[in-house]
Motif scaffolding. Structure first.
Motif, PDB file in Angstrom:
ATOM      1  N   LEU A   6       0.852  -1.185   0.000  1.00  0.00           N
ATOM      2  CA  LEU A   6       0.000   0.000   0.000  1.00  0.00           C
ATOM      3  C   LEU A   6       0.887   1.233   0.000  1.00  0.00           C
ATOM      4  N   VAL A   7       0.725   2.083  -1.016  1.00  0.00           N
ATOM      5  CA  VAL A   7       1.541   3.291  -1.138  1.00  0.00           C
ATOM      6  C   VAL A   7       0.619   4.496  -0.991  1.00  0.00           C
ATOM      7  N   GLU A   8       0.739   5.195   0.118  1.00  0.00           N
ATOM      8  CA  GLU A   8      -0.128   6.332   0.439  1.00  0.00           C
ATOM      9  C   GLU A   8       0.634   7.262   1.371  1.00  0.00           C
ATOM     10  N   ARG A  14      -3.460   6.090   5.216  1.00  0.00           N
ATOM     11  CA  ARG A  14      -2.642   4.878   5.097  1.00  0.00           C
ATOM     12  C   ARG A  14      -2.957   3.897   6.221  1.00  0.00           C
ATOM     13  N   GLU A  18      -4.762   0.276   5.809  1.00  0.00           N
ATOM     14  CA  GLU A  18      -3.987  -0.884   6.253  1.00  0.00           C
ATOM     15  C   GLU A  18      -4.788  -1.724   7.243  1.00  0.00           C
ATOM     16  N   VAL A  28      -0.369  -6.704   4.658  1.00  0.00           N
ATOM     17  CA  VAL A  28      -0.152  -5.371   4.096  1.00  0.00           C
ATOM     18  C   VAL A  28       1.171  -4.784   4.556  1.00  0.00           C
ATOM     19  N   THR A  30       3.439  -1.147   3.910  1.00  0.00           N
ATOM     20  CA  THR A  30       3.091   0.210   3.519  1.00  0.00           C
ATOM     21  C   THR A  30       4.330   1.026   3.171  1.00  0.00           C
TER      22      THR A  30
END
Length: 228
Positions: A6-8, A14, A18, A28, A30
């Motif tokens: 997960l790219v935030e 985020r 997650e 997950v 990140t």
């Protein structure tokens, strides 16, 4: 348990995504920046990337392009507006799907599972082999070759080609393709289909600007024609 990256950059968003995805049974990892995302993708090789478009440093479009140079891992974009040009640019960069912010966890989870199903699709009901000139679509092995050389397709591109190859010469509407390929149970966004067709043509057509296999049926959608 599927492994996701997960790219935030927004910490609160985020963390919320997650937690929600972890509760849905995903593993997950990140990242908060584009540079960090690329490092983690290379070191961890996740099964799917959930990628925000607007990031500090390297943006989501460039991350998508860099990943696609060597890897066909599924990518889902997070975008702020469904009618934004960001959607088109992201899809043309190689993304498989997109979800509009604010993110609804159940929607995101459904999209993730749909893309992962495409990635793992195969098995006894996948069908047989379809031959279109020197292009061979092996629906059992889920592979595509031209003149014996393998063609690297994303899971979504492969699923689209497989579905078109099941019905050679038959026009399929964008709505049909959204249901067959993306598992969308609503009319959805035709840009998903159009962008994927454009990327697929670039890989399977001899002259992508003059397609001889994947034909546009004006006002309807697309069909796959045997070479003349």
């Amino acid at each position: 348990m599927p492994s996701l990256l997960l790219v935030e950059d927004d910490p609160s968003i985020r963390m919320a995504i997650e937690i929600a995805l972890t509760r849905q049974g995903h593993q997950v990892a990140t990242a908060a920046t584009g540079e960090e995302a690329l490092e983690m993708w290379q070191s961890q090789r996740p099964e799917l990337v959930v990628l925000d478009v607007m990031l500090p440093g390297i943006d989501g479009f460039e991350i998508c392009r860099r990943i696609r140079r060597t890897d066909q891992v599924p990518i889902i974009l997070l975008t702020a507006r469904s009618d934004d040009i960001d959607v088109v640019v992201g899809l043309e960069s190689g993304a498989d799907d997109y979800v509009v912010k604010p993110v609804q966890p159940r929607v995101l989870d459904a999209r993730i599972r749909a893309v992962l199903r495409r990635h793992g699709n195969g098995g006894p009901d996948a069908g047989d082999t379809a031959v279109f000139g020197d292009l061979v679509v092996d629906r059992a092995a889920m592979t595509v070759t031209r003149a014996g050389e393998p063609i690297s397709l994303t899971p979504t591109e492969l699923k689209l080609l497989v579905e078109l190859s099941r019905r050679p010469g038959q026009a399929l509407s964008r709505q049909q393709l959204l249901r067959l390929v993306w598992d969308h149970d609503y009319l959805g966004d035709s840009r998903l289909v159009d962008a994927c067709v454009q990327r697929l043509r670039a890989k399977v057509e001899l002259v992508p600007s003059e397609p001889q296999l994947i034909r546009t049926v004006r006002g309807i959608g697309y069909r796959l024609d045997p070479p003349r």
